[in-house]
Scaffold this motif. Sequence first.
Motif, mmCIF file in Angstrom:
data_model
loop_
_atom_site.group_PDB
_atom_site.id
_atom_site.type_symbol
_atom_site.label_atom_id
_atom_site.label_comp_id
_atom_site.label_asym_id
_atom_site.label_seq_id
_atom_site.Cartn_x
_atom_site.Cartn_y
_atom_site.Cartn_z
ATOM 1 N N ILE A 95 0.847 -1.193 0.000
ATOM 2 C CA ILE A 95 0.000 0.000 0.000
ATOM 3 C C ILE A 95 0.882 1.243 0.000
ATOM 4 O O ILE A 95 1.690 1.429 0.908
ATOM 5 N N PRO A 96 0.736 2.102 -0.997
ATOM 6 C CA PRO A 96 1.517 3.347 -1.005
ATOM 7 C C PRO A 96 1.114 4.257 0.160
ATOM 8 O O PRO A 96 -0.035 4.233 0.620
ATOM 9 N N ALA A 97 2.060 5.050 0.624
ATOM 10 C CA ALA A 97 1.802 5.961 1.748
ATOM 11 C C ALA A 97 0.661 6.925 1.440
ATOM 12 O O ALA A 97 -0.114 7.292 2.317
ATOM 13 N N VAL A 98 0.529 7.311 0.178
ATOM 14 C CA VAL A 98 -0.541 8.228 -0.218
ATOM 15 C C VAL A 98 -1.909 7.600 0.045
ATOM 16 O O VAL A 98 -2.830 8.271 0.515
ATOM 17 N N GLN A 99 -2.045 6.310 -0.234
ATOM 18 C CA GLN A 99 -3.323 5.634 0.017
ATOM 19 C C GLN A 99 -3.621 5.524 1.506
ATOM 20 O O GLN A 99 -4.777 5.561 1.907
ATOM 21 N N LEU A 100 -2.584 5.383 2.326
ATOM 22 C CA LEU A 100 -2.800 5.323 3.774
ATOM 23 C C LEU A 100 -3.359 6.645 4.292
ATOM 24 O O LEU A 100 -4.252 6.679 5.120
ATOM 25 N N ARG A 101 -2.817 7.740 3.785
ATOM 26 C CA ARG A 101 -3.236 9.046 4.275
ATOM 27 C C ARG A 101 -4.565 9.505 3.663
ATOM 28 O O ARG A 101 -5.264 10.317 4.237
ATOM 29 N N SER A 102 -4.907 8.983 2.500
ATOM 30 C CA SER A 102 -6.133 9.426 1.838
ATOM 31 C C SER A 102 -7.257 8.389 1.908
ATOM 32 O O SER A 102 -8.243 8.512 1.197
ATOM 33 N N ALA A 103 -7.110 7.388 2.762
ATOM 34 C CA ALA A 103 -8.158 6.367 2.904
ATOM 35 C C ALA A 103 -9.424 7.013 3.469
ATOM 36 O O ALA A 103 -9.359 8.019 4.177
ATOM 37 N N PRO A 104 -10.566 6.452 3.156
ATOM 38 C CA PRO A 104 -11.826 7.034 3.655
ATOM 39 C C PRO A 104 -11.944 6.890 5.167
ATOM 40 O O PRO A 104 -11.464 5.911 5.739
ATOM 41 N N PRO A 105 -12.606 7.853 5.807
ATOM 42 C CA PRO A 105 -12.813 7.734 7.260
ATOM 43 C C PRO A 105 -13.838 6.653 7.575
ATOM 44 O O PRO A 105 -14.528 6.143 6.686
ATOM 45 N N ILE A 106 -13.956 6.312 8.840
ATOM 46 C CA ILE A 106 -14.924 5.303 9.282
ATOM 47 C C ILE A 106 -16.329 5.823 9.003
ATOM 48 O O ILE A 106 -16.670 6.944 9.361
ATOM 49 N N GLN A 107 -17.143 4.993 8.353
ATOM 50 C CA GLN A 107 -18.523 5.365 8.079
ATOM 51 C C GLN A 107 -19.344 5.219 9.358
ATOM 52 O O GLN A 107 -19.325 4.165 9.975
ATOM 53 N N LYS A 108 -20.063 6.251 9.741
ATOM 54 C CA LYS A 108 -20.916 6.251 10.935
ATOM 55 C C LYS A 108 -20.189 5.680 12.155
ATOM 56 O O LYS A 108 -20.545 4.607 12.669
ATOM 57 N N PRO A 109 -19.150 6.362 12.636
ATOM 58 C CA PRO A 109 -18.389 5.830 13.770
ATOM 59 C C PRO A 109 -19.224 5.792 15.055
ATOM 60 O O PRO A 109 -20.036 6.670 15.313
ATOM 61 N N THR A 110 -19.006 4.750 15.828
ATOM 62 C CA THR A 110 -19.650 4.616 17.127
ATOM 63 C C THR A 110 -18.882 5.470 18.138
ATOM 64 O O THR A 110 -17.751 5.908 17.847
ATOM 65 N N PRO A 111 -19.450 5.702 19.321
ATOM 66 C CA PRO A 111 -18.691 6.456 20.339
ATOM 67 C C PRO A 111 -17.353 5.800 20.670
ATOM 68 O O PRO A 111 -16.364 6.494 20.924
ATOM 69 N N GLY A 112 -17.304 4.475 20.674
ATOM 70 C CA GLY A 112 -16.038 3.782 20.936
ATOM 71 C C GLY A 112 -15.003 4.055 19.857
ATOM 72 O O GLY A 112 -13.812 4.192 20.148
ATOM 73 N N GLN A 113 -15.444 4.140 18.604
ATOM 74 C CA GLN A 113 -14.515 4.450 17.515
ATOM 75 C C GLN A 113 -14.099 5.911 17.561
ATOM 76 O O GLN A 113 -12.956 6.239 17.250
ATOM 77 N N ARG A 114 -15.002 6.793 17.934
ATOM 78 C CA ARG A 114 -14.639 8.208 18.047
ATOM 79 C C ARG A 114 -13.569 8.418 19.112
ATOM 80 O O ARG A 114 -12.670 9.220 18.945
ATOM 81 N N LEU A 115 -13.685 7.677 20.213
ATOM 82 C CA LEU A 115 -12.703 7.793 21.297
ATOM 83 C C LEU A 115 -11.470 6.927 21.055
ATOM 84 O O LEU A 115 -10.447 7.124 21.694
ATOM 85 N N GLY A 116 -11.577 5.948 20.156
ATOM 86 C CA GLY A 116 -10.452 5.062 19.863
ATOM 87 C C GLY A 116 -10.239 4.002 20.918
ATOM 88 O O GLY A 116 -9.124 3.530 21.114
#
Length: 126
Positions: A95-116
């Motif tokens: 995976i090129p570094a550009v794809q890592l940085r431009s990957a789509p964000p999490i769709q409809k993140p849960t509170p647990g995903q928002r907090l990590g």
Amino acid sequence: MAWLLVTVVGAAAILWWFSLQEDLFCLSVRGGRVLIVRGRVPPRFVADVRDILERARVGDVTIRARPTAHSGRLEFSGGLDEFTQQRLRNVFGLIPAVQLRSAPPIQKPTPGQRLGIEWLAWWFAR
């Protein structure tokens, strides 16, 4: 005395929060399901992880990608053998570094995903 305790707990929480932000992404695997806990992950990599771990028949695993000078490196926790870890590193290396940085964000993140927070993300993902 109470203000000292609040200050220490607050400082520890802030340090913990910033330590989570060092990851490019964090994936958690339980029962064959892959959950993005935090960060941006190319969908192709998630599909490859799902395929590799399905064939390896592993238990609960956490995969973190830490940034390096050029792209990133994977860190594993859980019951993964060296062969499976190397397969995941090989796929990640494609995976090129550009794809890592431009990957789509999490769709409809849960509170647990928002907090990590992994356990909280799984709790809301039910």
